[in-house]
Write an enzyme that holds these catalytic residues in place. Sequence first.
Site, PDB file in Angstrom:
ATOM      1  CG  ASP A  41       3.669 -17.320 -91.733  1.00 10.25           C
ATOM      2  OD1 ASP A  41       2.096 -17.200 -92.591  1.00 10.25           O
ATOM      3  OD2 ASP A  41       4.114 -16.677 -91.195  1.00 10.25           O
TER       4      ASP A  41
ATOM      5  CD  GLU B 263      -3.370 -21.451 -98.671  1.00 12.86           C
ATOM      6  OE1 GLU B 263      -3.461 -21.442 -99.403  1.00 12.86           O
ATOM      7  OE2 GLU B 263      -3.758 -22.114 -98.065  1.00 12.86           O
ATOM      8  CD1 TRP B 264      -2.058 -17.294 -93.098  1.00 12.98           C
ATOM      9  CD2 TRP B 264      -1.788 -16.313 -94.282  1.00 12.98           C
ATOM     10  NE1 TRP B 264      -0.751 -16.661 -92.631  1.00 12.98           N
ATOM     11  CE2 TRP B 264      -0.710 -15.821 -94.208  1.00 12.98           C
ATOM     12  CE3 TRP B 264      -1.803 -14.746 -95.926  1.00 12.98           C
ATOM     13  CZ2 TRP B 264       0.441 -14.728 -94.235  1.00 12.98           C
ATOM     14  CZ3 TRP B 264      -1.569 -13.935 -95.994  1.00 12.98           C
ATOM     15  CH2 TRP B 264      -0.052 -14.378 -95.527  1.00 12.98           C
ATOM     16  N   GLY B 265      -4.962 -20.679 -95.750  1.00 13.17           N
ATOM     17  CA  GLY B 265      -6.846 -20.752 -96.471  1.00 13.17           C
ATOM     18  C   GLY B 265      -6.702 -19.819 -98.012  1.00 13.17           C
TER      19      GLY B 265
ATOM     20  CG  ASP C  75      -1.735 -15.547 -87.977  1.00 10.46           C
ATOM     21  OD1 ASP C  75      -1.521 -16.017 -88.967  1.00 10.46           O
ATOM     22  OD2 ASP C  75      -0.807 -14.476 -87.216  1.00 10.46           O
TER      23      ASP C  75
END
Length: 643
Positions: free
Chosen positions: A163, A202-204, A224
Amino acid sequence: MAGLTALADRESSVPLSAEPAAVSTTQAAVTPPSMGWASWNSFASSIDFDVIKQQTDTLVSSGMAAAGYRYVNLDDGWWQGDRNSDGTIAVDADLWPGGMKAVADYIHSKGLKAGIYTDAGKQGCGYYYPTTRPAAPNTGMEGHYQQDLETFQRWGFDYVKIDWCGGRVEGLDPETTYKAIATANEAATAVTGHKLVLSFCEWGSGLPWNWATGHGDLWRTSTDVILWGQTPTTAMMLTNFDRGLHPAAQHTGYYNDPDMLMVGMSGLTAAQNRLHMGLWAISGAPLLAGNNLATMSTTTRDILTNREVIAIDQDPRGLQGVKVAEDTRNLQVYGKVLAGTGKRAVLLLNRTGSAASMTVRWADLGLTPAAASVRNAWTGTNAGSLSTGYTTTVPANDAVLLTVSGTEASGATYENTTTATTPTFTGVTAASAGTKLVDITYANGGSTPRKATIQVGGQYTSVVAFPPTGSASTYRTVSVLAHLAKGANTVRFAAVSGAATPDIDAVRVQGIPGTDGTALVGTASNRCVDIDKNTITNATQAQIWDCSGGRNQTFTHTARNELVVYGNKCLDADNNGTTNGTKVIIWDCTGGNNQKWTTHTDGTITNNLSGLCLDASEAATANGTKLILWACSGQANQKWTLT
């Protein structure tokens, strides 16, 4: 520079005997996207051995394991941040009697694989965003990369999700950090002999589709899909689906990850669950169920285990679906190239509030107009053999998922005529800008996959994996989706430092016409309208940059007078601006007049809301010059050629 010979393929008028003997049409199967179950969506931080044992047992007894769900992934909450004096992770024996090796051993005893969780920074997400347990400090792996990865490997885990909460707060650079973790994983494997699948999360935020391929096995492309405590919605799944479409990055066992599934969570209907599965399947996404398996309904189980839908997702060619048509706003057609000849999956997605008739045209998919067999993946029924295309009614806010078996359109093969194992092919010609199917013929006589990089023009470089072919003289193909400019392109292969290289013999290039578009080339600069670094974020200001044929430089000029990039972002006059200096940005397409443009014979492009011209600011011609609206003056910085 390698020489090449361009050859028409089997569907052309050139006899088959003209093809070099080494050019192969036998496809190598690549590692499919991960399938399994992950703990976060249903349990948040409240996990222990009993929870994991229950979910593992149900994964098997429900038939999900038999359908392909093989990973049991522990998410945040398994560790409270304590370390031993030597820096190794200290495990809470009350939560995990016997330790984490016992957890992995239990999962393995059921014929499954085990996954675990950490953070790239000093603190994990549970420290910053506590849910069902108090915030626990020091739950990240920063400063212990190789040590923690060796620990996970020795415990027997097969997969790790890394994460970014700590990394973000600390201001770490995503690309540098995650590549360092990948290097640490290789070093740990050299010690333990056990390698972990790396899930970068890393969520883009760091645009991983530009650099993560071949370093991570999968990488998150957005935030998320659902936050703890929220009720799932269709809008959530559509948002993450849209943000996860980066077709050039996904190939040969490396995958864009739009996040865990919400299928079966409270709040979704059966139709919404099917839509969710269909979206993830057409995009070839990892399928990590997030519902409570022990309490799921039979309907949910049947949706999660539909074998025809799973087969689309797990297709051994390993490619992502792309949007190939949107004749009417929010009636979208997506096509995915499947293994075999003339095989496609199709998603007809109706994002409107009313049922609508929708059509998929074979030509948009890269097939000929000849008759093709159509099958509904959800119902398992044949829809007949039809020429040209297929039309059906799609319910409101729903989709129809199909498989199609037709005839491949023609393409061109470029043969390496040098001794270079990683050659450069020049003069790779495209009749129009767009996404192309590129089949790479190669040999790998080793026992493990070999790697090489591929680069088209000045676009980002991507690592390609080449599975073993059995011998150095046995040739197979792997496939990538590449974005080519109209006209001649250069496709370069290069060795990966420290890695054995495959012997690359040829590339075959075939169009997917539904993706075709145009580049907007400035008269003054001879540079293309460009979205910096393949950024997909709303409000990103457009600029000019050296033309490369990239997806971020290819626009579809729709019948609605939009200029659409990435398939879902419109060139937009910021905040409905009508004054000189208004920024020209990208934004989700809305149908507003500030997103409509008129091209003129003098080369100018005017915004329909303001009548102002698309303008390279201050008449500059350098890379990075931002685009604005300005009163039309007839100057060269306001003139564009659509090619």
